[in-house]
Write a protein that holds these residues in place. Structure first.
Motif, short mmCIF file in Angstrom:
data_model
loop_
_atom_site.label_atom_id
_atom_site.label_comp_id
_atom_site.label_asym_id
_atom_site.label_seq_id
_atom_site.Cartn_x
_atom_site.Cartn_y
_atom_site.Cartn_z
N PRO A 291 0.83 -1.21 0.00
CA PRO A 291 0.00 0.00 0.00
C PRO A 291 0.86 1.25 0.00
CG PRO A 291 0.01 -1.02 2.17
CD PRO A 291 0.79 -1.92 1.27
N VAL A 292 0.39 2.27 -0.72
CA VAL A 292 1.07 3.56 -0.74
C VAL A 292 0.03 4.65 -0.49
CG1 VAL A 292 2.95 2.86 -2.28
CG2 VAL A 292 0.85 3.78 -3.25
N ASN A 293 0.47 5.77 0.04
CA ASN A 293 -0.39 6.90 0.31
C ASN A 293 -0.22 7.90 -0.83
OD1 ASN A 293 -2.04 8.76 1.54
ND2 ASN A 293 -0.42 9.57 2.84
N VAL A 294 -1.30 8.16 -1.58
CA VAL A 294 -1.26 9.09 -2.70
C VAL A 294 -2.05 10.34 -2.31
CG1 VAL A 294 -1.84 9.46 -5.13
CG2 VAL A 294 -1.11 7.19 -4.35
N SER A 295 -1.41 11.51 -2.47
CA SER A 295 -2.05 12.78 -2.14
C SER A 295 -1.98 13.71 -3.34
CB SER A 295 -1.33 13.46 -0.97
OG SER A 295 -1.29 12.63 0.14
N ALA A 296 -3.07 14.42 -3.59
CA ALA A 296 -3.10 15.44 -4.63
C ALA A 296 -3.30 16.77 -3.91
CB ALA A 296 -4.23 15.18 -5.61
N VAL A 297 -2.28 17.63 -3.94
CA VAL A 297 -2.30 18.88 -3.19
C VAL A 297 -2.70 20.02 -4.11
CG1 VAL A 297 -0.93 20.46 -1.80
CG2 VAL A 297 -0.55 17.99 -1.62
N LEU A 298 -3.86 20.61 -3.83
CA LEU A 298 -4.36 21.73 -4.64
C LEU A 298 -3.59 23.00 -4.36
CD1 LEU A 298 -8.18 21.16 -4.13
CD2 LEU A 298 -6.80 20.53 -6.12
N GLU B 142 -7.81 31.03 1.11
CA GLU B 142 -7.00 31.32 -0.07
C GLU B 142 -5.75 30.45 -0.05
OE1 GLU B 142 -4.77 35.11 -2.14
OE2 GLU B 142 -6.41 35.47 -0.74
N LEU B 143 -5.48 29.79 -1.19
CA LEU B 143 -4.31 28.93 -1.32
C LEU B 143 -3.24 29.63 -2.15
CD1 LEU B 143 -6.18 25.59 -2.08
CD2 LEU B 143 -5.34 26.42 0.12
N ASP B 144 -2.05 29.04 -2.18
CA ASP B 144 -0.92 29.65 -2.88
C ASP B 144 -0.87 29.32 -4.38
OD1 ASP B 144 -0.27 26.98 -2.68
OD2 ASP B 144 1.75 27.30 -1.92
N ARG B 145 -1.95 28.83 -4.94
CA ARG B 145 -1.99 28.49 -6.36
C ARG B 145 -3.04 29.33 -7.09
NH1 ARG B 145 0.27 23.16 -7.12
NH2 ARG B 145 1.96 23.19 -5.65
N LYS B 146 -2.82 29.47 -8.38
CA LYS B 146 -3.78 30.18 -9.22
C LYS B 146 -4.69 29.17 -9.92
CE LYS B 146 -0.87 34.20 -10.29
NZ LYS B 146 -0.13 34.16 -9.07
N VAL B 147 -5.84 29.63 -10.37
CA VAL B 147 -6.77 28.77 -11.11
C VAL B 147 -6.06 28.26 -12.36
CG1 VAL B 147 -8.92 28.73 -12.41
CG2 VAL B 147 -8.80 29.98 -10.25
N GLY B 148 -6.15 26.96 -12.60
CA GLY B 148 -5.55 26.36 -13.78
C GLY B 148 -4.10 25.93 -13.60
N GLU B 149 -3.49 26.32 -12.48
CA GLU B 149 -2.10 25.93 -12.22
C GLU B 149 -2.06 24.46 -11.83
OE1 GLU B 149 1.58 27.47 -9.39
OE2 GLU B 149 -0.19 28.72 -9.63
N ALA B 150 -0.99 23.77 -12.20
CA ALA B 150 -0.86 22.34 -11.92
C ALA B 150 -0.87 22.08 -10.42
CB ALA B 150 0.43 21.81 -12.53
N ILE B 151 -1.43 20.93 -10.05
CA ILE B 151 -1.41 20.50 -8.65
C ILE B 151 -0.27 19.51 -8.46
CG2 ILE B 151 -3.88 20.87 -8.38
CD1 ILE B 151 -4.19 17.82 -8.50
N ASP B 152 0.17 19.35 -7.23
CA ASP B 152 1.26 18.42 -6.93
C ASP B 152 0.68 17.08 -6.52
OD1 ASP B 152 3.16 20.39 -7.37
OD2 ASP B 152 3.21 21.02 -5.28
N ILE B 153 1.30 16.00 -7.02
CA ILE B 153 0.88 14.64 -6.68
C ILE B 153 2.02 13.98 -5.92
CG2 ILE B 153 0.12 12.42 -7.58
CD1 ILE B 153 -0.83 14.03 -10.10
N TYR B 154 1.73 13.57 -4.71
CA TYR B 154 2.71 12.95 -3.83
C TYR B 154 2.39 11.48 -3.65
CZ TYR B 154 4.25 17.62 -2.37
OH TYR B 154 4.74 18.89 -2.35
N VAL B 155 3.42 10.65 -3.59
CA VAL B 155 3.29 9.25 -3.19
C VAL B 155 4.19 9.07 -1.98
CG1 VAL B 155 3.69 6.84 -3.83
CG2 VAL B 155 2.77 8.45 -5.52
N GLY C 148 -0.26 17.52 -12.02
CA GLY C 148 -1.42 17.16 -12.82
C GLY C 148 -2.52 18.19 -12.75
N GLU C 149 -3.68 17.79 -13.26
CA GLU C 149 -4.85 18.64 -13.31
C GLU C 149 -6.03 17.91 -12.68
OE1 GLU C 149 -5.39 19.30 -17.47
OE2 GLU C 149 -3.73 20.71 -17.59
N VAL C 150 -6.92 18.67 -12.07
CA VAL C 150 -8.13 18.10 -11.51
C VAL C 150 -9.11 17.85 -12.64
CG1 VAL C 150 -10.07 18.51 -9.95
CG2 VAL C 150 -7.79 19.31 -9.33
#
Length: 117
Positions: free
Chosen positions: A47-54, A74-87, A95-97
């Motif tokens: 098993p691995v823990n996968v997180s998608a950080v907006l 308010e988050l530190d990202r702009k609309v349309g900016e890539a999100i980070d995917i962590y394992v 990636g993108e939502v």
């Protein structure tokens, strides 16, 4: 960042030649050798823990306790900016939502190579 039309070439592990008995090092002496599905089978059920950080933000506990339903954070990202995917807490892709049926998902657009944090 990779374009949406870019494809990542992955080896066809299911059709690769099986590992021979004399290659007990699993090809560690040849980093370019493609691994077979049989070689990787031992880790398929790990098993691995996968997180998608907006995005991220910092706030004081007093501000956190004041949050209620409908509060906008308010988050530190702009609309349309890539999100980070962590394992397992390691950044591996961006990636993108996307929406699949009535659920949110993530499509990977870029594989992160090396140590990025």
């Amino acid at each position: 960042m990779a374009d949406q039309d870019d494809e990542i070439a992955l080896p066809d592990l299911a059709n690769a030649e099986p590992l021979s008995a004399e290659s007990h090092t699993f090809g560690m002496d040849d980093p370019e050798r493609v691994r077979t599905a049989q070689e990787l089978e031992a880790v398929f059920e790990v098993p691995v823990n996968v997180s998608a950080v907006l995005g991220k933000t910092h706030m004081e506990v007093s501000s956190l306790l004041k949050l209620g339903r409908g509060t906008i954070v308010e988050l530190d990202r702009k609309v349309g900016e890539a999100i980070d995917i962590y394992v397992n807490d390691r950044l591996v892709a961006r990636g993108e939502v996307v929406v699949v049926d009535d659920r949110l998902g993530v499509t990977m657009t870029e594989i992160v190579k090396g140590e990025v944090g």
